[in-house]
Design a protein around this motif. Structure first.
Motif, PDB file in Angstrom:
ATOM      1  N   UNK B  32      14.209  -0.600   9.005  1.00 13.69           N
ATOM      2  CA  UNK B  32      14.974  -1.190   7.897  1.00 13.69           C
ATOM      3  C   UNK B  32      15.314  -0.204   6.799  1.00 13.69           C
ATOM      4  N   UNK B  33      15.873   0.934   7.174  1.00 17.96           N
ATOM      5  CA  UNK B  33      16.306   1.885   6.153  1.00 17.96           C
ATOM      6  C   UNK B  33      15.198   2.790   5.631  1.00 17.96           C
ATOM      7  N   UNK B  34      13.962   2.458   5.949  1.00 18.61           N
ATOM      8  CA  UNK B  34      12.852   3.302   5.508  1.00 18.61           C
ATOM      9  C   UNK B  34      12.347   4.150   6.682  1.00 18.61           C
ATOM     10  N   UNK B  35      11.782   5.296   6.338  1.00 15.10           N
ATOM     11  CA  UNK B  35      11.135   6.112   7.370  1.00 15.10           C
ATOM     12  C   UNK B  35       9.635   6.148   7.068  1.00 15.10           C
ATOM     13  N   UNK B  36       8.849   5.884   8.097  1.00 18.01           N
ATOM     14  CA  UNK B  36       7.397   5.933   7.955  1.00 18.01           C
ATOM     15  C   UNK B  36       6.855   7.121   8.733  1.00 18.01           C
ATOM     16  N   UNK B  37       5.996   7.860   8.094  1.00 21.68           N
ATOM     17  CA  UNK B  37       5.336   8.996   8.760  1.00 21.68           C
ATOM     18  C   UNK B  37       3.829   8.787   8.666  1.00 21.68           C
ATOM     19  N   UNK B  38       3.161   8.904   9.803  1.00 23.30           N
ATOM     20  CA  UNK B  38       1.697   8.945   9.762  1.00 23.30           C
ATOM     21  C   UNK B  38       1.282  10.397   9.597  1.00 23.30           C
ATOM     22  N   UNK B  39       0.640  10.692   8.470  1.00 26.85           N
ATOM     23  CA  UNK B  39       0.196  12.058   8.196  1.00 26.85           C
ATOM     24  C   UNK B  39      -1.286  12.159   8.519  1.00 26.85           C
ATOM     25  N   UNK B  40      -1.631  13.151   9.355  1.00 23.09           N
ATOM     26  CA  UNK B  40      -2.996  13.229   9.889  1.00 23.09           C
ATOM     27  C   UNK B  40      -3.709  14.497   9.433  1.00 23.09           C
ATOM     28  N   UNK B  41      -4.944  14.377   9.047  1.00 26.36           N
ATOM     29  CA  UNK B  41      -5.829  15.538   9.021  1.00 26.36           C
ATOM     30  C   UNK B  41      -7.173  15.075   9.576  1.00 26.36           C
ATOM     31  N   UNK B  42      -8.197  15.929   9.509  1.00 30.06           N
ATOM     32  CA  UNK B  42      -9.460  15.577  10.164  1.00 30.06           C
ATOM     33  C   UNK B  42     -10.153  14.404   9.470  1.00 30.06           C
ATOM     34  N   UNK B  43      -9.733  14.107   8.237  1.00 28.11           N
ATOM     35  CA  UNK B  43     -10.388  13.042   7.493  1.00 28.11           C
ATOM     36  C   UNK B  43      -9.754  11.676   7.722  1.00 28.11           C
ATOM     37  N   UNK B  44      -8.537  11.657   8.222  1.00 25.33           N
ATOM     38  CA  UNK B  44      -7.918  10.362   8.461  1.00 25.33           C
ATOM     39  C   UNK B  44      -6.411  10.447   8.553  1.00 25.33           C
ATOM     40  N   UNK B  45      -5.788   9.276   8.378  1.00 25.98           N
ATOM     41  CA  UNK B  45      -4.334   9.165   8.486  1.00 25.98           C
ATOM     42  C   UNK B  45      -3.831   8.421   7.250  1.00 25.98           C
ATOM     43  N   UNK B  46      -2.799   8.952   6.641  1.00 26.72           N
ATOM     44  CA  UNK B  46      -2.188   8.255   5.510  1.00 26.72           C
ATOM     45  C   UNK B  46      -0.727   7.975   5.850  1.00 26.72           C
ATOM     46  N   UNK B  47      -0.295   6.766   5.569  1.00 25.26           N
ATOM     47  CA  UNK B  47       1.103   6.409   5.831  1.00 25.26           C
ATOM     48  C   UNK B  47       1.981   6.891   4.684  1.00 25.26           C
ATOM     49  N   UNK B  48       3.023   7.631   5.060  1.00 25.51           N
ATOM     50  CA  UNK B  48       4.007   8.064   4.070  1.00 25.51           C
ATOM     51  C   UNK B  48       5.244   7.194   4.249  1.00 25.51           C
ATOM     52  N   UNK B  49       5.899   6.876   3.169  1.00 28.08           N
ATOM     53  CA  UNK B  49       7.161   6.142   3.296  1.00 28.08           C
ATOM     54  C   UNK B  49       8.242   6.900   2.523  1.00 28.08           C
ATOM     55  N   UNK B  50       9.391   7.056   3.196  1.00 30.93           N
ATOM     56  CA  UNK B  50      10.499   7.811   2.606  1.00 30.93           C
ATOM     57  C   UNK B  50      11.704   6.884   2.570  1.00 30.93           C
ATOM     58  N   UNK B  51      12.271   6.678   1.391  1.00 31.25           N
ATOM     59  CA  UNK B  51      13.413   5.767   1.317  1.00 31.25           C
ATOM     60  C   UNK B  51      14.704   6.523   1.593  1.00 31.25           C
ATOM     61  N   UNK B  52      15.823   5.756   1.624  1.00 36.99           N
ATOM     62  CA  UNK B  52      17.098   6.361   2.025  1.00 36.99           C
ATOM     63  C   UNK B  52      17.537   7.472   1.085  1.00 36.99           C
ATOM     64  N   UNK B  53      17.168   7.378  -0.171  1.00 37.64           N
ATOM     65  CA  UNK B  53      17.586   8.406  -1.132  1.00 37.64           C
ATOM     66  C   UNK B  53      16.959   9.767  -0.845  1.00 37.64           C
ATOM     67  N   UNK B  54      15.840   9.755  -0.140  1.00 42.83           N
ATOM     68  CA  UNK B  54      15.159  11.012   0.136  1.00 42.83           C
ATOM     69  C   UNK B  54      15.291  11.449   1.590  1.00 42.83           C
ATOM     70  N   UNK B  55      16.282  10.879   2.291  1.00 48.44           N
ATOM     71  CA  UNK B  55      16.414  11.174   3.731  1.00 48.44           C
ATOM     72  C   UNK B  55      16.606  12.658   4.026  1.00 48.44           C
ATOM     73  N   UNK B  56      17.208  13.359   3.078  1.00 42.64           N
ATOM     74  CA  UNK B  56      17.463  14.791   3.310  1.00 42.64           C
ATOM     75  C   UNK B  56      16.159  15.556   3.547  1.00 42.64           C
ATOM     76  N   UNK B  57      15.098  15.060   2.961  1.00 43.13           N
ATOM     77  CA  UNK B  57      13.807  15.748   3.072  1.00 43.13           C
ATOM     78  C   UNK B  57      13.254  15.767   4.492  1.00 43.13           C
TER      79      UNK B  57
END
Lengths: 580, 580
Positions: B32-57
């Motif tokens: 729905x227009x958002x991008x979700x990234x699961x960011x992982x390190x050895x301690x866990x996973x954090x969900x990142x959310x990027x809206x349409x305005x930041x799609x260039x990133x």
């Protein structure tokens, strides 16, 4: 357990208690009808007293017998306040021999006079000496402080392999023939460097390990074929993070082991400055004695040596010590210089406003005054100036050694422990042998930011993002930020003139790992043998290792290394190749 | 450090905070227009959310890229309560690629399907999988618990040498040619046994070490050429003291790592009983299935096999499982038995008050009832009886293996972890090869008190003061009280028929140490690879070792072991001896 206490336990608080102790007889002496025994274990010494009614118990006792006694804790008449148990003694009413001892080949006490090989042959007796027990207890404590520190800081302890692969760069490897893979050999690791970098790529974030490493070099006073290092690496961290992390640890060790508190941040001295001021990349800063460049002062000298040095455009350098060296002391200095192929250190002595010495006789008043001013010597003061010249690095190194010798000669140390970082190391050094620049540290060391653009074209000036930590003139550890960008790594290999094939054959599997998403990372290793040696004021790392090898790599106790059977050789597909 | 938090840190408590995270991209998905990234390190996973305005990133992002993001912690709409960070997400307003990744040869997730050699070749990727990270983190924690435990109990950590001496008894040594001593070899230690005993003689009272050991054996699922053990020894302590000390540690590990609390003392089972009931000296007591001796029941059997066994005076033994085995399951059991050279396990099935199976058809009612009674099978119950006979030890061992197989087959485990001690081991075993009795454990093991008088004349019955600790059917450690009386040691060497010369050549330096006053002492070693394997439910010890070797002793990543240069061979005075 049968014993109720150890031999370091009992104090006045225990008076009246019935106790059972076990330990070694350190000493037996008789005094006025009573017999006194010093009973020793690793925790301390407790005085036992046996009265005439119990003499039968002690008839056959000798030093180093292991005994068990039962008795009552009493307050001592003549107290020994130097030891924790010195205010009490145990009045023995039962005594049992646990094990007898033959006469030991040397007495169990500090400052043993036995030869090192005798000490090593009977190491289990040498290790009974209080100073050796203190050394190994300190070592155990240091290990514990280190591990707790890293655990508290979210580091993961990972064991890396002892059976690794031989790599062409670096020192000589120990090799282990493989039975299952005829003609192939494992190599014992000189450090877990590549493995710890892979752990960062694998996402382990912060790694540490106290680990044995191996180097087949000729042995010296501070070298053993196997040695122990604290190895660590941090992801998403730069050099500063690693230095901070290490520095806090070292300060904690000094505090817990020696009661010394260092509050200010450690000095970070550029490599060039260290060479210039102290003639060494591991300067001992427990004393001053900075090296000065004196070309300006002697530019018009009448002295023949100075004139010659001026003609050669040599660096004229020197130190001043506020002591007057005797003839034999000057000779000692000369001998030290000769080890660096520098002969005849010129000297001038100044005392009671008068000058003497070979150099002084040819010095103008202007030169004399300039020299006093250069070294901040008061007109009423005294000093011996030691001066010579040559190629800058060589003459600096020579005076670096002379500095250390002068400090020892006159006990110039102003503090017990002095730490600093050396930073801004050169990235490359010229190898005469290979006729190319090689990496000073290792080829995975990151160039410093200011060298990133031109390290491969300006190799002579390029700086490494590397750092050493120095304590009392010993390098106790070092590390660097690593290259984590495959393109940068490629430039580095080109800079040290490795062909694609050499890279592929030697490091292919390793550099390929950086193609799969690596965090930036930096790390360091500390030499634990050396650190414990410094903390215990031991003469040699051999005194902080339980079972070391002698200078020929031999353990005189077990007689390792030793011959093996033909069968053993055959099984691992090798035979001897001895010169006749 | 640039990051403000790691990927396992953030919770609802952090909502509204501006954070910087660094880690690996596990997954990218659009919704729905958002991008979700699961960011992982050895301690866990954090969900990142990027809206349409930041799609260039996020244009060029792929899994396993290492990135750094800056953003604000927000409460999530659809929460994931299975992970600590599952109630929040980070709304990204800046994103930077730290490092890119090629497509990995296998996906970074649990339950990987890649072959073991592929996993080992790309070990740095395999180690990214959460289950491998969990395994190695657990290992690090276990090490930490162990070290703190022993430090708290006044043990001193002492490092013993890796370069030791080859000894003739025991498994095959790895050998290392010495450059400084031509024709001589170091041996890598199979354990620090002799060194730790010497430390007791040296008065170190309580020693421990987590240490690498080496054995050149053919590899199996739970064997590696190098392995890690917790090694300990206590002076003025007997077997009971060591067992107590160890047991408390193991319970603490289980509590801290698994949350399992064992309050009662561990059972101490004599070796003979273990063989009799479980056909093994490392019985898995997570289930019953005790082995019974059935000679009495079948003494008048009409069955031909039983008659034959009676004629041979064989031990008739068997187990009963309250399940009905299918034909294929019975075949599986038969195959297992055949590995022990026992063929054709006889069986009888009982279900709905009816009997079937080859053996049942020849059984009298009396025998049937006796069998039900022997195994406590209710008349309304069901069971399959598996029975055969032979030499007592061999048939017991066979049923020991069948027990384990039945437990697996029907998942009969009643608890996750079951620990016990095995005690009263035989002191000697008969060696067909050498035609003499040899020490079961090692020749420095103390005979049990009741065997002290006659162990050398009654070798068959003599018991050792030795103990093994068993967890879930695995021996995880073992030890013994040591001989500390030189006369007793002499009797022991005589008992195993070593000549004075053999003793002197092989152990002379060692036994001589006991002439200088030794405390009595006992100790133990734990196999850490195996313990961590059991704690993590890993399939193999290779899954709890960062960089293991494969079954051919090879590391497919580094390609160790490898060829070395002629120069390297020459320097250590050996040449290859390969069959043509």
């Amino acid at each position: 357990m049968i014993r109720t206490n150890n031999c370091g336990d009992l104090t006045l608080a225990n008076v009246g208690e019935k106790v059972t102790l076990q330990g070694w007889i350190k000493k037996i002496r008789k005094l006025g009808g009573l017999t006194f025994i010093d009973l020793r274990d690793i925790h301390g010494i407790t005085q036992l007293v046996i009265d005439e009614n119990h003499e039968a118990l002690i008839q056959d006792l000798k030093p180093e017998y292991v005994i068990q006694v039962e008795g009552i804790v009493k307050e001592r008449k003549s107290k020994n306040l130097n030891i924790p148990t010195g205010e009490i003694e145990v009045e023995v009413n039962d005594l049992k021999i646990i094990n007898k001892s033959e006469t030991t080949p040397f007495e169990i006490k500090d400052g043993v006079e036995a030869s090192e090989d005798t000490r090593l042959k009977y190491r289990y007796l040498d290790l009974r000496r209080p100073e050796m027990q203190h050394n190994l207890k300190t070592r155990s404590k240091v290990n514990n402080i280190i591990r707790n520190y890293f655990n508290d800081n979210d580091f993961i302890e990972v064991e890396t392999p002892v059976f690794a692969k031989s790599t062409p760069e670096g020192a000589r490897d120990f090799i282990v023939p493989s039975r299952l893979n005829p003609g192939k050999f494992y190599a014992l690791p000189q450090s877990p460097q590549l493995f710890k970098q892979l752990l960062m790529i694998a996402g382990y974030d912060r790694y540490f390990q106290i680990v044995k490493c191996f180097r087949d070099e000729d042995l010296r006073i501070d070298r053993q074929p196997e040695f122990t290092q604290l190895d660590m690496e941090m992801s998403f961290a730069d050099s500063n993070d690693v230095m901070q992390m290490t520095e806090t640890l070292i300060k904690q060790i000094l505090k817990e082991i020696k009661g010394i508190e260092i509050t200010e941040p450690l000095e970070r001295m550029p490599y060039k400055q260290a060479i210039d001021l102290y003639g060494s990349d591991k300067p001992d800063l427990r004393f001053g004695l900075e090296i000065h460049t004196l070309n300006d002062i002697f530019k018009n000298s009448e002295n023949k040596l100075m004139q010659k040095l001026n003609d050669e455009k040599a660096s004229i350098r020197g130190v001043a010590v506020e002591e007057i060296l005797s003839k034999s002391q000057l000779k000692e200095i000369d001998e030290m210089a000769r080890q660096f192929h520098i002969s005849g250190i010129a000297f001038a002595k100044y005392e009671n406003k008068a000058w003497s010495g070979s150099l002084a006789s040819t010095m103008s008043d202007e030169e004399k005054n300039a020299l006093l001013k250069e070294f901040n010597i008061l007109v009423d003061g005294k000093a011996t100036f030691l001066i010579n010249g040559g190629e800058y690095d060589k003459i600096s190194q020579t005076f670096g050694a002379i500095r250390n010798q002068l400090a020892k000669m006159f006990n110039l140390y102003t503090t017990d422990y002095k730490l600093l970082w050396i930073v801004d190391f050169p990235l490359f050094e010229w190898s005469e042998e290979e006729n190319r620049y090689v990496a000073c540290h290792h080829p995975f060391t990151m160039p410093k930011e200011e060298s990133l653009n031109d390290f491969d074209t300006n190799k002579k000036e390029a700086l490494a993002d590397a750092y050493d930590i120095v304590m009392n003139g010993f390098e106790i550890g070092g590390g660097s930020r690593r290259i984590t960008d495959p393109q940068l790594q490629e430039r580095m290999f080109k800079a040290i003139e490795l062909t694609d094939k050499q890279v592929e054959d030697n490091f292919g599997w390793f550099v390929n790992a950086y193609n799969y998403g690596a965090p930036y990372h930096a790390g360091l290793a500390l030499g634990l043998d050396r650190i414990v040696m410094l903390l215990t004021n031991a003469d040699s790392i051999r005194d902080v290792i339980a079972f070391p090898k002698n200078a020929r790599g031999i353990d005189p106790m077990t007689n390792a290394p030793d011959s093996v059977t033909d069968q053993q050789l055959k099984e691992v597909h090798i035979k001897l190749d001895l010169e006749k």
